[in-house]
Motif scaffolding. Structure first.
Motif, PDB file in Angstrom:
ATOM      1  N   ASN A  82      -2.035  17.679  10.861  1.00  0.00           N
ATOM      2  CA  ASN A  82      -1.678  16.608  11.374  1.00  0.00           C
ATOM      3  C   ASN A  82      -2.556  15.594  12.091  1.00  0.00           C
ATOM      4  O   ASN A  82      -2.021  14.577  12.872  1.00  0.00           O
ATOM      5  CB  ASN A  82      -0.481  16.662  12.256  1.00  0.00           C
ATOM      6  CG  ASN A  82       0.610  17.383  11.635  1.00  0.00           C
ATOM      7  OD1 ASN A  82       0.972  17.267  10.484  1.00  0.00           O
ATOM      8  ND2 ASN A  82       1.396  18.516  12.177  1.00  0.00           N
ATOM      9  N   THR A  83      -3.629  15.643  11.666  1.00  0.00           N
ATOM     10  CA  THR A  83      -4.826  14.744  12.378  1.00  0.00           C
ATOM     11  C   THR A  83      -5.189  13.512  11.407  1.00  0.00           C
ATOM     12  O   THR A  83      -5.887  12.591  11.916  1.00  0.00           O
ATOM     13  CB  THR A  83      -6.317  15.366  12.858  1.00  0.00           C
ATOM     14  OG1 THR A  83      -6.674  15.823  11.679  1.00  0.00           O
ATOM     15  CG2 THR A  83      -5.777  16.193  13.911  1.00  0.00           C
ATOM     16  N   VAL A  84      -4.751  13.730  10.267  1.00  0.00           N
ATOM     17  CA  VAL A  84      -4.831  12.715   8.976  1.00  0.00           C
ATOM     18  C   VAL A  84      -3.607  12.309   8.573  1.00  0.00           C
ATOM     19  O   VAL A  84      -2.642  13.173   8.262  1.00  0.00           O
ATOM     20  CB  VAL A  84      -5.840  13.032   8.065  1.00  0.00           C
ATOM     21  CG1 VAL A  84      -5.924  12.060   6.959  1.00  0.00           C
ATOM     22  CG2 VAL A  84      -7.259  13.392   8.579  1.00  0.00           C
ATOM     23  N   GLN A  85      -3.240  11.044   8.374  1.00  0.00           N
ATOM     24  CA  GLN A  85      -1.961  10.699   7.722  1.00  0.00           C
ATOM     25  C   GLN A  85      -2.030   9.385   6.829  1.00  0.00           C
ATOM     26  O   GLN A  85      -2.950   8.607   7.273  1.00  0.00           O
ATOM     27  CB  GLN A  85      -0.976  10.136   8.871  1.00  0.00           C
ATOM     28  CG  GLN A  85       0.530  10.117   8.325  1.00  0.00           C
ATOM     29  CD  GLN A  85       1.388   9.828   9.619  1.00  0.00           C
ATOM     30  OE1 GLN A  85       2.092   8.748   9.717  1.00  0.00           O
ATOM     31  NE2 GLN A  85       1.983  10.958  10.248  1.00  0.00           N
ATOM     32  N   THR A  86      -1.484   9.532   5.530  1.00  0.00           N
ATOM     33  CA  THR A  86      -1.658   8.665   4.896  1.00  0.00           C
ATOM     34  C   THR A  86      -0.259   7.877   4.655  1.00  0.00           C
ATOM     35  O   THR A  86       0.835   8.268   4.959  1.00  0.00           O
ATOM     36  CB  THR A  86      -1.843   9.317   3.073  1.00  0.00           C
ATOM     37  OG1 THR A  86      -0.855   9.841   2.841  1.00  0.00           O
ATOM     38  CG2 THR A  86      -3.021  10.082   3.118  1.00  0.00           C
ATOM     39  N   LEU A  87      -0.499   6.483   4.537  1.00  0.00           N
ATOM     40  CA  LEU A  87       0.478   5.504   4.424  1.00  0.00           C
ATOM     41  C   LEU A  87       0.348   4.349   3.291  1.00  0.00           C
ATOM     42  O   LEU A  87      -0.354   4.118   2.898  1.00  0.00           O
ATOM     43  CB  LEU A  87       0.187   4.387   5.588  1.00  0.00           C
ATOM     44  CG  LEU A  87       0.175   5.013   7.161  1.00  0.00           C
ATOM     45  CD1 LEU A  87       0.075   3.886   7.922  1.00  0.00           C
ATOM     46  CD2 LEU A  87       1.503   5.949   7.469  1.00  0.00           C
ATOM     47  N   ALA A  88       1.406   4.895   2.268  1.00  0.00           N
ATOM     48  CA  ALA A  88       1.461   4.093   1.115  1.00  0.00           C
ATOM     49  C   ALA A  88       1.725   2.722   1.212  1.00  0.00           C
ATOM     50  O   ALA A  88       2.689   2.319   1.835  1.00  0.00           O
ATOM     51  CB  ALA A  88       2.403   4.823   0.199  1.00  0.00           C
ATOM     52  N   LEU A  89       1.111   1.989   0.576  1.00  0.00           N
ATOM     53  CA  LEU A  89       1.370   0.299   0.610  1.00  0.00           C
ATOM     54  C   LEU A  89       2.408   0.217  -0.604  1.00  0.00           C
ATOM     55  O   LEU A  89       2.523   0.931  -1.672  1.00  0.00           O
ATOM     56  CB  LEU A  89       0.352  -0.466   0.320  1.00  0.00           C
ATOM     57  CG  LEU A  89      -0.835  -0.297   1.300  1.00  0.00           C
ATOM     58  CD1 LEU A  89      -2.260  -0.967   0.872  1.00  0.00           C
ATOM     59  CD2 LEU A  89      -0.461  -0.969   2.635  1.00  0.00           C
ATOM     60  N   PRO A  90       3.512  -0.919  -0.362  1.00  0.00           N
ATOM     61  CA  PRO A  90       4.434  -1.087  -1.311  1.00  0.00           C
ATOM     62  C   PRO A  90       3.903  -1.313  -2.620  1.00  0.00           C
ATOM     63  O   PRO A  90       2.812  -1.869  -2.889  1.00  0.00           O
ATOM     64  CB  PRO A  90       5.137  -2.281  -0.766  1.00  0.00           C
ATOM     65  CG  PRO A  90       4.729  -2.340   0.768  1.00  0.00           C
ATOM     66  CD  PRO A  90       3.361  -1.581   0.708  1.00  0.00           C
ATOM     67  N   GLY A  91       4.500  -1.093  -3.836  1.00  0.00           N
ATOM     68  CA  GLY A  91       4.455  -1.390  -5.163  1.00  0.00           C
ATOM     69  C   GLY A  91       3.030  -0.686  -5.573  1.00  0.00           C
ATOM     70  O   GLY A  91       2.426  -1.231  -6.687  1.00  0.00           O
ATOM     71  N   ASN A  92       2.854   0.472  -5.318  1.00  0.00           N
ATOM     72  CA  ASN A  92       1.462   1.309  -5.828  1.00  0.00           C
ATOM     73  C   ASN A  92       0.412   0.514  -5.523  1.00  0.00           C
ATOM     74  O   ASN A  92      -0.607   0.562  -6.486  1.00  0.00           O
ATOM     75  CB  ASN A  92       1.787   1.726  -7.253  1.00  0.00           C
ATOM     76  CG  ASN A  92       3.059   2.551  -7.412  1.00  0.00           C
ATOM     77  OD1 ASN A  92       3.131   3.473  -6.681  1.00  0.00           O
ATOM     78  ND2 ASN A  92       3.644   2.347  -8.605  1.00  0.00           N
ATOM     79  N   GLY A  93       0.145  -0.126  -4.485  1.00  0.00           N
ATOM     80  CA  GLY A  93      -1.025  -0.713  -4.353  1.00  0.00           C
ATOM     81  C   GLY A  93      -2.186  -0.151  -3.435  1.00  0.00           C
ATOM     82  O   GLY A  93      -2.935  -0.878  -2.750  1.00  0.00           O
ATOM     83  N   GLY A  94      -2.111   1.240  -3.479  1.00  0.00           N
ATOM     84  CA  GLY A  94      -3.082   2.084  -2.730  1.00  0.00           C
ATOM     85  C   GLY A  94      -2.393   2.496  -1.462  1.00  0.00           C
ATOM     86  O   GLY A  94      -1.317   2.412  -1.186  1.00  0.00           O
ATOM     87  N   TRP A  95      -3.357   2.726  -0.531  1.00  0.00           N
ATOM     88  CA  TRP A  95      -2.922   3.328   0.768  1.00  0.00           C
ATOM     89  C   TRP A  95      -3.893   3.247   1.793  1.00  0.00           C
ATOM     90  O   TRP A  95      -4.938   2.991   1.526  1.00  0.00           O
ATOM     91  CB  TRP A  95      -2.561   4.803   0.769  1.00  0.00           C
ATOM     92  CG  TRP A  95      -3.169   5.391  -0.285  1.00  0.00           C
ATOM     93  CD1 TRP A  95      -3.307   5.531  -1.690  1.00  0.00           C
ATOM     94  CD2 TRP A  95      -4.027   6.962   0.197  1.00  0.00           C
ATOM     95  NE1 TRP A  95      -4.335   6.585  -2.147  1.00  0.00           N
ATOM     96  CE2 TRP A  95      -4.630   7.288  -1.095  1.00  0.00           C
ATOM     97  CE3 TRP A  95      -4.286   7.218   1.365  1.00  0.00           C
ATOM     98  CZ2 TRP A  95      -5.729   8.372  -0.891  1.00  0.00           C
ATOM     99  CZ3 TRP A  95      -5.452   8.279   1.522  1.00  0.00           C
ATOM    100  CH2 TRP A  95      -5.769   9.009   0.035  1.00  0.00           C
ATOM    101  N   VAL A  96      -3.478   3.359   3.164  1.00  0.00           N
ATOM    102  CA  VAL A  96      -4.313   3.571   4.294  1.00  0.00           C
ATOM    103  C   VAL A  96      -4.278   5.072   4.888  1.00  0.00           C
ATOM    104  O   VAL A  96      -3.149   5.406   4.885  1.00  0.00           O
ATOM    105  CB  VAL A  96      -3.770   2.480   5.434  1.00  0.00           C
ATOM    106  CG1 VAL A  96      -4.524   2.634   6.677  1.00  0.00           C
ATOM    107  CG2 VAL A  96      -3.694   1.092   4.658  1.00  0.00           C
ATOM    108  N   SER A  97      -5.376   5.605   5.161  1.00  0.00           N
ATOM    109  CA  SER A  97      -5.406   6.628   5.693  1.00  0.00           C
ATOM    110  C   SER A  97      -5.791   6.535   7.039  1.00  0.00           C
ATOM    111  O   SER A  97      -6.657   6.007   7.461  1.00  0.00           O
ATOM    112  CB  SER A  97      -6.536   7.448   4.963  1.00  0.00           C
ATOM    113  OG  SER A  97      -6.701   8.966   5.440  1.00  0.00           O
TER     114      SER A  97
END
Length: 163
Positions: A82-97
């Motif tokens: 739980n020290t890394v979390q991914t956040l999906a951007l809307p519309g399959n636009g990639g993600w922020v880790s």
């Protein structure tokens, strides 16, 4: 400021499109003009998209709320205890880790380039041949290396959604 910093700065300021940024990054990553003919004519791989960026943050919860409100990003997965979390951007636009840390807070940990026809071990060998002496960490999911200025790069399938 390094050439990669300048590219990202110009992208963030709207001076470059995403396509121009990716093309420019690819130009930086391809062997220099003084390299052998085999290296110059055959890139180690073909990058297509910026898949994600991993940021080192003081609080994952605070940053998740910020990027959720700012971009509509939604929690996708947790990693590394739980020290890394991914956040999906809307519309399959990639993600922020988001990587929680005490050191290097407010800095980019790495950026990932999405590749066509990704094969980690094979790409790892191609990168090793193109850049002798550069440490390359290749697995089935990704290839990690550092550019000449020390920026950590992850090569990954362009379809990888971080989950």
């Amino acid at each position: 400021m390094s050439s990669i910093d300048t590219l990202f700065d110009n992208y963030e300021r709207g001076r470059l499109t995403r396509r121009q940024l990716v093309q420019s990054l690819a130009a930086v990553l391809v062997p220099a003009a003084g390299a052998s003919a085999a290296q110059a004519s055959t890139p180690a791989g073909v990058g297509r998209v910026i898949n994600h960026v991993q940021l080192t943050v003081a609080s994952i919860d605070r940053s998740r709320e910020f990027y959720g409100t700012l971009l509509g990003a939604k929690k996708e997965a947790d990693f590394a205890n739980n020290t890394v979390q991914t956040l999906a951007l809307p519309g399959n636009g990639g993600w922020v880790s988001l990587r929680q840390g005490k050191e290097r807070v407010g800095q980019m940990d790495h950026f990932a380039i999405g590749m066509d026809n990704f094969n980690g071990p094979k790409l790892g060998e191609s990168v090793r041949k193109a850049f002798p002496g550069v440490k390359v960490d290749a697995s089935a999911r990704s290839v990690f290396l550092a550019d000449p200025d020390g920026f950590k790069i992850q090569l990954i399938s362009k379809e990888d959604a971080g989950g």
